[in-house]
Design an enzyme around this catalytic site. Structure first.
Site, PDB file in Angstrom:
ATOM      1  N   ASP A  68       0.963  -1.263  -0.004  1.00 54.20           N
ATOM      2  CA  ASP A  68       0.061   0.140  -0.009  1.00 54.20           C
ATOM      3  C   ASP A  68       1.037   1.381   0.049  1.00 54.20           C
ATOM      4  O   ASP A  68       0.432   2.329  -0.752  1.00 54.20           O
ATOM      5  CB  ASP A  68      -1.047   0.017   1.334  1.00 54.20           C
ATOM      6  CG  ASP A  68      -2.113  -0.963   1.154  1.00 54.20           C
ATOM      7  OD1 ASP A  68      -2.608  -1.183  -0.212  1.00 54.20           O
ATOM      8  OD2 ASP A  68      -2.313  -1.536   2.058  1.00 54.20           O
ATOM      9  N   GLY A  69       2.085   1.219   0.686  1.00 52.86           N
ATOM     10  CA  GLY A  69       2.712   2.473   0.656  1.00 52.86           C
ATOM     11  C   GLY A  69       3.302   2.687  -0.720  1.00 52.86           C
ATOM     12  O   GLY A  69       3.492   3.948  -1.295  1.00 52.86           O
ATOM     13  N   ASN A 141      -3.631   9.621   2.473  1.00 54.90           N
ATOM     14  CA  ASN A 141      -3.833   8.684   3.845  1.00 54.90           C
ATOM     15  C   ASN A 141      -4.010   9.732   5.122  1.00 54.90           C
ATOM     16  O   ASN A 141      -5.201   9.864   5.368  1.00 54.90           O
ATOM     17  CB  ASN A 141      -2.891   7.591   3.985  1.00 54.90           C
ATOM     18  CG  ASN A 141      -3.325   6.508   3.758  1.00 54.90           C
ATOM     19  OD1 ASN A 141      -4.164   6.131   2.953  1.00 54.90           O
ATOM     20  ND2 ASN A 141      -2.456   5.576   4.024  1.00 54.90           N
ATOM     21  N   ASP A 142      -3.027  10.488   5.521  1.00 57.74           N
ATOM     22  CA  ASP A 142      -3.078  11.098   6.530  1.00 57.74           C
ATOM     23  C   ASP A 142      -1.712  11.907   7.000  1.00 57.74           C
ATOM     24  O   ASP A 142      -0.874  11.800   6.196  1.00 57.74           O
ATOM     25  CB  ASP A 142      -3.296  10.036   8.015  1.00 57.74           C
ATOM     26  CG  ASP A 142      -2.050   9.147   7.727  1.00 57.74           C
ATOM     27  OD1 ASP A 142      -1.116   9.391   7.586  1.00 57.74           O
ATOM     28  OD2 ASP A 142      -2.486   8.012   8.142  1.00 57.74           O
ATOM     29  N   ARG A 152       6.892  11.758  26.206  1.00 55.96           N
ATOM     30  CA  ARG A 152       6.223  12.551  26.909  1.00 55.96           C
ATOM     31  C   ARG A 152       5.281  12.975  26.279  1.00 55.96           C
ATOM     32  O   ARG A 152       5.316  13.273  24.877  1.00 55.96           O
ATOM     33  CB  ARG A 152       7.251  13.663  27.356  1.00 55.96           C
ATOM     34  CG  ARG A 152       8.573  13.393  27.936  1.00 55.96           C
ATOM     35  CD  ARG A 152       9.372  14.548  28.021  1.00 55.96           C
ATOM     36  NE  ARG A 152      10.726  14.338  28.733  1.00 55.96           N
ATOM     37  CZ  ARG A 152      11.798  15.039  28.679  1.00 55.96           C
ATOM     38  NH1 ARG A 152      11.864  16.286  27.952  1.00 55.96           N
ATOM     39  NH2 ARG A 152      12.975  14.574  29.110  1.00 55.96           N
ATOM     40  N   ASP A 171      -0.064  11.718  22.754  1.00 53.57           N
ATOM     41  CA  ASP A 171       1.122  11.099  21.961  1.00 53.57           C
ATOM     42  C   ASP A 171       1.071  11.878  20.569  1.00 53.57           C
ATOM     43  O   ASP A 171       1.916  11.918  20.011  1.00 53.57           O
ATOM     44  CB  ASP A 171       1.400   9.802  21.765  1.00 53.57           C
ATOM     45  CG  ASP A 171       2.178   8.851  22.740  1.00 53.57           C
ATOM     46  OD1 ASP A 171       2.675   9.754  23.736  1.00 53.57           O
ATOM     47  OD2 ASP A 171       2.370   7.750  22.949  1.00 53.57           O
TER      48      ASP A 171
END
Length: 285
Positions: A68-69, A141-142, A152, A171
């Site tokens: 998919d990449g 995608n995103d 942190r 996160d």
């Protein structure tokens, strides 16, 4: 018809698929181009090679061989050039692929025009430093804003049309398209959205909250994303899994609808839900 093939032939699986593809189409009048760097790998059976930066300009259809990449990266570049993409699954999931490696005979249907084009919206992520535009990404995608190398939490605020929409300590946060809803968004507990919808999905990553849910907003909205983190743990933004870009408290990220649409070739009659059932649900049972 002219195909340009985008893949990594140094991977044995991709080379095998490429050789089989050439065999299947050997008795047709289509033209197939590969990158010059692979002349030494398949030069024994093929002769048409071009510089990598000329492949997209030359073709009618961009063929992506891989996971998919690979398909996502190819489809994005093809969208900007106004070309459709045909994905051949040479990876694990192949959610964006048109056909599997054992279905290459179906390529002849494309030559006969027996296919549909599945249009997918994309999002545009603009990175601004002190109000000045420094980088633009177009994502199939995103776009993911996440903490730096230290474990942190960071504070993230999102506004929509100038009004505060969402604040979270986590996160990071994923802003995905419907196509991306089955990727990182799904892994983070976000909803699966049919790719024919026009929306953005906002999903937090490991939120420090007992009550946190994804938010779905209209893709006509303009989102502004701001982060606050300590000096030794600057956040990063990663668009479609590409190289991350460091961002600071002076950096703003604007998310809006991209003017480009990815066009994925569809040969088989399966709809989105049938593909999801086969690729995600049944695969994990």
């Amino acid at each position: 018809m002219v195909f340009s093939v985008f893949t990594n032939l140094k991977e044995k699986n991709s080379e095998m698929i490429a050789r089989e593809m050439l065999s299947v189409l050997s008795d047709t009048d289509c033209k197939i181009y590969f990158s010059n760097e692979y002349a030494g790998i398949i030069g024994d059976i093929h002769k048409d090679f071009l510089p990598e930066n000329e492949l997209m300009k030359k073709c009618d259809i961009a063929v992506a061989i891989g996971g998919d990449g690979t398909t996502m990266k190819t489809a994005k570049h093809a969208a900007i050039s106004g070309k459709p993409t045909l994905g051949i699954n040479g990876g694990r999931l192949g959610f964006l692929s048109c056909i599997e490696k054992n279905e290459l005979e179906l390529l002849k249907k494309v030559l006969n025009g027996e296919y549909e084009l599945d249009e997918r919206m994309m999002l545009k992520a603009e990175i601004k430093e002190n109000g000045k535009l420094v980088k633009t990404f177009h994502c199939l995608n995103d776009a993911v804003l996440s903490r730096g190398v230290f474990a942190r939490l960071i504070d993230i605020k999102i506004t929509c049309e100038g009004r505060e929409l969402w604040s979270v300590r986590s996160d990071g946060v994923i802003i995905s398209t419907p196509t991306g809803s089955t990727a990182y968004n799904l892994a983070a507990g976000g909803p699966v959205i049919s790719p024919d919808m026009q929306c953005f999905i906002i999903t937090s990553i490991c939120p420090h909250s007992l009550m946190d849910r994804s938010i779905v907003v209209n893709s006509g909205s303009v989102l502004e994303v701001f982060t606050l983190s300590d000096v030794s743990n600057n956040a990063v933004i990663t668009c479609d899994g590409e190289e991350p870009v460091n961002i600071s408290e002076q950096t703003g990220v604007t998310i809006s609808l991209s003017p480009y649409k990815a066009r994925l070739i569809k040969i088989k009659p399966e709809n989105f839900y049938e593909v999801m059932k086969k690729k995600i649900i049944e695969r994990r049972v």
